[in-house]
Design an enzyme around this catalytic site. Structure first.
Site, PDB file in Angstrom:
ATOM      1  N   GLU A  66      -2.746  -5.647   1.438  1.00 46.41           N
ATOM      2  CA  GLU A  66      -2.157  -6.714   0.638  1.00 46.41           C
ATOM      3  C   GLU A  66      -1.303  -7.584   1.560  1.00 46.41           C
ATOM      4  OE1 GLU A  66       0.447  -7.212  -3.482  1.00 46.41           O
ATOM      5  OE2 GLU A  66      -0.813  -5.450  -3.140  1.00 46.41           O
ATOM      6  N   ARG A  67      -1.590  -8.916   1.531  1.00 46.53           N
ATOM      7  CA  ARG A  67      -0.901  -9.843   2.424  1.00 46.53           C
ATOM      8  C   ARG A  67      -1.162  -9.502   3.878  1.00 46.53           C
ATOM      9  NH1 ARG A  67      -0.918 -12.855  -1.704  1.00 46.53           N
ATOM     10  NH2 ARG A  67       0.350 -12.130  -3.457  1.00 46.53           N
ATOM     11  N   GLU A  79       6.794  -6.228 -10.745  1.00 45.83           N
ATOM     12  CA  GLU A  79       5.415  -6.751 -10.630  1.00 45.83           C
ATOM     13  C   GLU A  79       4.379  -5.753 -11.152  1.00 45.83           C
ATOM     14  OE1 GLU A  79       5.875 -10.062  -7.114  1.00 45.83           O
ATOM     15  OE2 GLU A  79       5.054  -8.104  -6.526  1.00 45.83           O
ATOM     16  N   ASP A 103      11.558 -14.466  -2.119  1.00 43.51           N
ATOM     17  CA  ASP A 103      10.407 -13.703  -1.662  1.00 43.51           C
ATOM     18  C   ASP A 103       9.886 -14.195  -0.315  1.00 43.51           C
ATOM     19  OD1 ASP A 103       7.075 -12.957  -2.942  1.00 43.51           O
ATOM     20  OD2 ASP A 103       8.427 -11.855  -1.638  1.00 43.51           O
ATOM     21  N   GLU A 110       2.839 -14.084   5.141  1.00 42.17           N
ATOM     22  CA  GLU A 110       2.339 -14.427   3.802  1.00 42.17           C
ATOM     23  C   GLU A 110       2.607 -15.883   3.445  1.00 42.17           C
ATOM     24  OE1 GLU A 110       3.042 -13.151  -0.904  1.00 42.17           O
ATOM     25  OE2 GLU A 110       3.905 -11.918   0.699  1.00 42.17           O
TER      26      GLU A 110
HETATM   27  O1  GCW Z   1       5.758 -10.937  -1.675  1.00 40.79           O
HETATM   28  C1  GCW Z   1       5.308 -10.492  -2.878  1.00 40.79           C
HETATM   29  C2  GCW Z   1       3.862 -10.389  -2.583  1.00 40.79           C
HETATM   30  C3  GCW Z   1       3.217  -9.162  -3.178  1.00 40.79           C
HETATM   31  C4  GCW Z   1       4.093  -7.968  -2.835  1.00 40.79           C
HETATM   32  C5  GCW Z   1       5.461  -8.166  -3.445  1.00 40.79           C
HETATM   33  C6  GCW Z   1       6.433  -7.075  -3.086  1.00 40.79           C
HETATM   34  C7  GCW Z   1       3.371  -5.762  -2.346  1.00 40.79           C
HETATM   35  O2  GCW Z   1       3.230 -11.547  -2.999  1.00 40.79           O
HETATM   36  O3  GCW Z   1       1.953  -9.060  -2.605  1.00 40.79           O
HETATM   37  O4  GCW Z   1       3.528  -6.783  -3.320  1.00 40.79           O
HETATM   38  O5  GCW Z   1       6.036  -9.367  -3.019  1.00 40.79           O
HETATM   39  O6  GCW Z   1       7.229  -7.287  -2.182  1.00 40.79           O
HETATM   40  O7  GCW Z   1       6.401  -6.031  -3.698  1.00 40.79           O
END
Ligand code: GCW
Length: 693
Positions: free
Chosen positions: A170-171, A309, A381, A409
């Site tokens: 992921e990312r 999330e 974020d 990201e």
């Molecule tokens: O940055 C966001 C990302 C998600 C990530 C989340 C997190 C792993 O878009 O991909 O999930 O934060 O930090 O939990």
């Protein structure tokens, strides 16, 4: 995948071409007296063999006693293990160093030149060895060394967002995960080379799987149970796979951690609940953790993403985050394990920025001693630039960890060159005023056993590890900076360039300039550099792309309207400013004193509000977006001057990406300045906006 089919990054150990240096290095390091009393020492010998053979052009002689015939030699061992050390350095002082610390000293022993590397522990010897090889790889003299090193941060972690069994990261923008869970416990050479890269920059912990241990579908959680996912790594038959990886990392002094799901008692166990105050749940965690330590005796602990999330958490049982973390912490405590509990919780407050503080600050002192609350550097974020999270300095009774993002990201993924070290430097140097003036984040985190820094990983199975060759500088720089936050971004980038591209001064200066200017450029063309952020494309794909511009998706982040732009986070708005200590709170509260680079994060202002130099807000935005694109074009032009100076494979790889980088920066600029013009109706003073049709 055979060993030589992927890049060796900064551990290239190219032959030393300076004759004088070469002969000094040979005199001092061709003969090595290294103890072999611990597994880590095997690593020391291997790395010396590999490094010295590369640098000196011939393999060193490894002795297990002082080489009598040599004019000089290298002695590596614990303080009392060998006379060339115990008779030349203050062994008490070495023993009192931090456990990962080390000492390197040029001495004369019985009339012979000797370079001593000693440390209180074996992992210190590993770090000391990489330090000496780094000095030689960067062309530094080693005949008069007197070095004492101790890491500023006790815990220096990499958080992998790798999804086990499905191989995706992921990312991640560097191909599939390097971890092959289907084949584990069979080992790949790549695991060892990854551990070398991490140890060479002082990393001492790795979380091998994604914090999203259950991939929530966009339609809601719990749908993914059927497919194998990260939470299943806690299942008994997967623990030997975890131990296999741990056996590689432990050789390099690196502890292995797992991301676990808060509902593991239900998912992995067969309980009906995961309520942290339920006795069966408590007992379940104890049994499971005991089982883990039977298989992985030096297991580091767990990372938990809860109530965030789509990941479940204590809120599902009307419990708070301390109650949630503590049931797991109690199970880990007897084994010396730690819970890294993420503070990335948002969604129930209009202004996302205020929620983490409101959730965690009241729980200060409630967490068990072996819980570290892991906080992202900023309140949103990992945006190109964010203000500092207000939690830093607000929880003195709780161990804190700072979470940084190594993977890009939001800064161009595997296409754009963006050196993150200056961003992290800004975070760590930021004065929180927690204990009055002069309380930077770096001091809040340093020197506490349970604290430290976690970096979201960047590697994948691509031959160049990081998707973009210049992104290797971020992994390198992350490790170096969290070991020693007083290093400058420039010192770190020069070190990396010399070990990665050689010591040619033109190459070093040019690549250094490119790296050092890349972050400012990224802020300009992604955000306009006066506090806006989070204007990226989300779309409906399973994993949002976050690469393209899409401001219309995020009104609650930029606050664009006919009358102005920015968000009111002052006392007349969400009052996020109130979460900071004085004088920060007042400084941010007033648009006249608020730092311009964060102005629109804290304030909603008219498009034609005049800034300190008389320029209007909208004109500054236009200027910065256009300047950002010009800066990227300049970076590309600088890279082009290196054709023929750098091997063609890496030169071409980066040059191609710079072409896409320029196009994408233009796309961001054009999309967002048009978006601002549509709202403001204010044209650019230089006639660039509205854009020609
Ligand atoms: O940055 C966001 C990302 C998600 C990530 C989340 C997190 C792993 O878009 O991909 O999930 O934060 O930090 O939990």
């Amino acid at each position: 995948m055979p060993i030589d089919s992927y890049d060796s990054c900064w551990l290239r150990y190219e032959p030393v071409d300076d004759e004088e240096l070469l002969s000094s290095y040979r005199d001092r390091c061709e003969h090595v007296y290294a103890s072999d009393s611990a597994p880590e020492l095997g690593v020391v010998r291997e790395e010396l063999n590999r490094g010295l053979e590369g640098l000196l052009g011939r393999a060193p002689h490894l002795w297990n006693h002082p080489p009598r015939s040599a004019d000089g030699f290298l002695a590596i061992g614990l303080p009392d293990e060998m006379r060339p050390i115990s008779e030349t350095v203050d062994t008490d002082a070495v023993r009192s160093l931090d456990e990962d610390g080390y000492r390197i000293r040029s001495v004369t022993w019985e009339g012979v030149d000797c370079t001593v590397i000693t440390a209180p522990t074996d992992s210190g010897l590993v770090y000391g060895t990489f330090h000496l090889l780094r000095l030689m790889s960067t062309g530094q003299p080693i005949d008069d060394l007197d070095i004492v090193e101790e890491p500023a941060n006790a815990n220096r972690l990499i958080n992998h967002w790798d999804n086990p069994f499905r191989g995706k990261v992921e990312r991640g923008y560097a191909g599939p995960s390097i971890f092959d869970w289907e084949r584990l416990p069979d080992l790949r050479q790549r695991y060892f080379d990854y551990a070398r890269l991490l140890a060479s920059v002082g990393i001492n912990g790795v979380v091998v799987n994604n914090v999203n241990t259950k991939i929530p579908s966009r339609e809601g959680a719990n749908e993914a149970v059927s497919r194998r996912a990260g939470w299943q790594l806690l299942e008994s038959d997967n623990l030997e796979k975890v131990e296999a990886l741990a056996s590689v990392f432990r050789r390099y002094g690196i502890k292995t951690y797992l991301s676990v799901n808060f509902a593991s008692p239900m998912l992995v166990g067969d309980l009906e609940t995961a309520d942290p105050l339920d006795a069966d749940v408590e007992a379940w965690w104890e049994r499971k953790v005991d089982e883990v330590y039977e298989t992985v005796p030096d297991f580091g602990g767990f990372v938990v993403k809860a109530d965030s999330e789509g990941q479940t958490g204590p809120y599902d049982y009307d419990r708070d985050h301390a109650e949630g973390a503590n049931v797991i912490a109690r199970a880990l405590e007897p084994h010396g394990g730690r819970v890294w509990w993420r503070a990335f919780v948002y969604g129930s407050h209009e202004d996302r920025a205020v929620q983490a503080y409101n959730t965690f600050e009241p729980l200060d002192g409630e967490f068990h001693d072996n819980v570290t609350v892991q906080i992202k550097n900023g309140p949103i974020d990992f945006q190109p630039r964010e203000p500092i999270s207000t939690l830093f300095g607000a929880m003195p009774e709780t161990d804190l960890g700072c979470e940084l993002q190594i993977t890009q990201e939001y800064t161009g993924q595997n296409v754009h060159a963006c050196y993150h070290v200056p961003q992290w430097k800004e975070v760590l140097e930021f004065d929180t005023y927690a204990d009055g003036e002069g309380t930077p984040v770096k001091d809040l985190l340093a020197d506490r056993e349970g604290q430290g820094i976690a970096g979201v990983g960047v590697v994948g199975d691509d031959p160049n590890w990081t998707g973009h060759y210049l992104a290797q500088a971020n992994l390198y720089g992350y490790g170096r900076l969290i070991w020693d936050p007083d290093l400058t971004s420039e010192e770190i980038s020069e070190e990396w360039i010399r070990q990665t591209f050689g010591g040619d001064s033109t190459v070093v200066e040019t690549v250094n300039e490119i790296l050092m200017n890349s972050w400012d450029a990224s802020i300009d063309y992604h955000t306009g550099s006066i506090g806006l952020m989070h204007m990226m494309y989300n779309g409906s794909a399973a994993l949002e792309n976050h690469y393209d511009p899409s401001p219309e998706e995020w009104p609650e982040y930029h606050g664009a309207s006919e009358d102005g732009i920015g968000l009111d986070r002052t006392s007349s708005g969400s009052d996020y400013t109130g979460q900071y200590r004085e004088p920060l709170a007042s400084r941010y509260e007033d648009p006249e004193t608020c730092p311009e680079e964060l102005l629109l994060f804290f304030h909603h202002l008219p498009w034609e509000h005049e800034l300190a130099d008389g320029t209007t807000v909208v004109q500054r935005l236009y200027d910065n977006f256009f300047a950002g694109v010009e800066a990227v074009k300049e970076l590309r032009a600088q890279w082009h001057t290196l054709e023929g100076e750098i091997d063609d494979r890496r030169y071409r790889h980066v040059a191609d990406r710079f072409d896409e980088h320029v196009l994408q920066a233009e796309r961001w600029r054009d999309t967002i300045v048009s978006f601002f013009y549509d709202y403001s109706g204010v044209p650019d003073e230089d006639g660039r906006v509205p854009l020609e049709a």
